[in-house]
Design a protein around this motif. Sequence first.
Motif, PDB file in Angstrom:
ATOM      1  N   MET A   1     -19.529 -71.539  50.249  1.00 38.74           N
ATOM      2  CA  MET A   1     -19.040 -71.174  48.751  1.00 38.74           C
ATOM      3  C   MET A   1     -18.888 -72.420  47.460  1.00 38.74           C
ATOM      4  N   ASN A   2     -20.041 -72.523  46.882  1.00 43.81           N
ATOM      5  CA  ASN A   2     -18.996 -73.178  45.906  1.00 43.81           C
ATOM      6  C   ASN A   2     -18.567 -73.690  44.325  1.00 43.81           C
ATOM      7  N   ILE A   3     -17.338 -72.813  44.940  1.00 50.49           N
ATOM      8  CA  ILE A   3     -16.706 -72.249  43.742  1.00 50.49           C
ATOM      9  C   ILE A   3     -17.096 -72.658  41.512  1.00 50.49           C
ATOM     10  N   GLY A 234     -11.136 -66.686  49.337  1.00 47.79           N
ATOM     11  CA  GLY A 234     -11.969 -66.909  48.510  1.00 47.79           C
ATOM     12  C   GLY A 234     -11.599 -68.276  47.582  1.00 47.79           C
ATOM     13  N   ALA A 238     -12.043 -72.127  49.303  1.00 44.69           N
ATOM     14  CA  ALA A 238     -13.714 -73.274  49.097  1.00 44.69           C
ATOM     15  C   ALA A 238     -12.912 -75.054  48.468  1.00 44.69           C
ATOM     16  N   GLU A 241     -13.493 -76.121  52.030  1.00 45.13           N
ATOM     17  CA  GLU A 241     -14.901 -77.033  51.908  1.00 45.13           C
ATOM     18  C   GLU A 241     -15.483 -78.213  51.147  1.00 45.13           C
ATOM     19  N   GLY A 296     -12.520 -68.441  42.565  1.00 40.73           N
ATOM     20  CA  GLY A 296     -13.332 -67.355  43.812  1.00 40.73           C
ATOM     21  C   GLY A 296     -12.784 -66.221  43.634  1.00 40.73           C
TER      22      GLY A 296
END
Length: 351
Positions: A1-3, A234, A238, A241, A296
């Motif tokens: 997920m792109n925060i 979260g 992120a 990522e 997140g």
Amino acid sequence: MNIRKNLTASVSIASMVMASAAPAFADGELNLLTWEGYADPSFIDAFTEATGCTVSATYVGSNDDFAPRLAAGGGVFDLISPSIDTTAPLIAAGFVEAIDTDRIERFDEIYDAFRTADGINADGQIYGLPYAWGAIVFMYRPDMFDEPPTSIADLWDPALEGRVSIWDDKSALYVAARRNGDMDIYNLTDAQIAAAQESLLEQRPNIRRYWSTAGELVDLYLSGEVWVSNTWAGYQSALLEAEGMEVVEFIPEENAEGWMDSWMIVADSPNQDCAYEFLNMSISELGQCGVANVNGYSVTNPVAARNCMTDEQFASLHQDDPGYIDSLLLWENLGPRLGDYVSAWNAVKAQ
């Protein structure tokens, strides 16, 4: 997920909400003692533009940092954001003052379970404005494991010598206690605390470093030093990522802890108008999607969240399932036992 997904749109919409809600500039300066991401320019700049209140932040790495910093000179700060297991001692010590909820326009929109939490209610008054919540889960690099870890006990595997990192916080005792089978982690006996302490000492060969900040843990993964850790769900995943590193979060067989952070006004803060402007912003679309997009984390005002989140984000953060937090081991006030937990943890680090 792109925060940071949809951050620009969220802030743009929320800035208009803030501007329309503020009849005049409060014009002042706020000093925060808070967590990483809670004063991010991506939404704080819009707050300053709408209110005239500038914001400076000092970041903590643990809930154990709040009381000493306030005791050393709490007048430096106006607002703090401790977690639910830390708030009661701060109230009892007089470090924070009651919040006038009549000045919080959207207070009734906050999840009832958070508004009525024991940790922010005392003597018929409310001392904290619930802001964000989430879980302390575990995280690993899948490229380093033939069989993925599923239990807290896996972090004691001798094969992981020098490859484990645990948060530098008294909650390390919660982790070790669950590994020992002691699940009532907020009411441990002296013997159970001693056993948790012994387990953490036994784990020391596996510990590369106890991490204090999100950035520190991210760097430990990126450098290849750490393969598995606990983490703020979260957030660090992120960040990793975004750096191109795959990690997997998991809730172990022994369950995960849950937390909730609240904004509190430091006693005798001279910046009351800006403090209340900030509190109102924090539970508006600007503040709620601000922290959700940057960190997140799940948030406490589902009305604001619905207005600024996509359906996918709303569901992934359990905003449509507030009962999710009941499935976690939500942090509790440790009461008079707080010192015993902190002392035991400090003794582990001193070895």
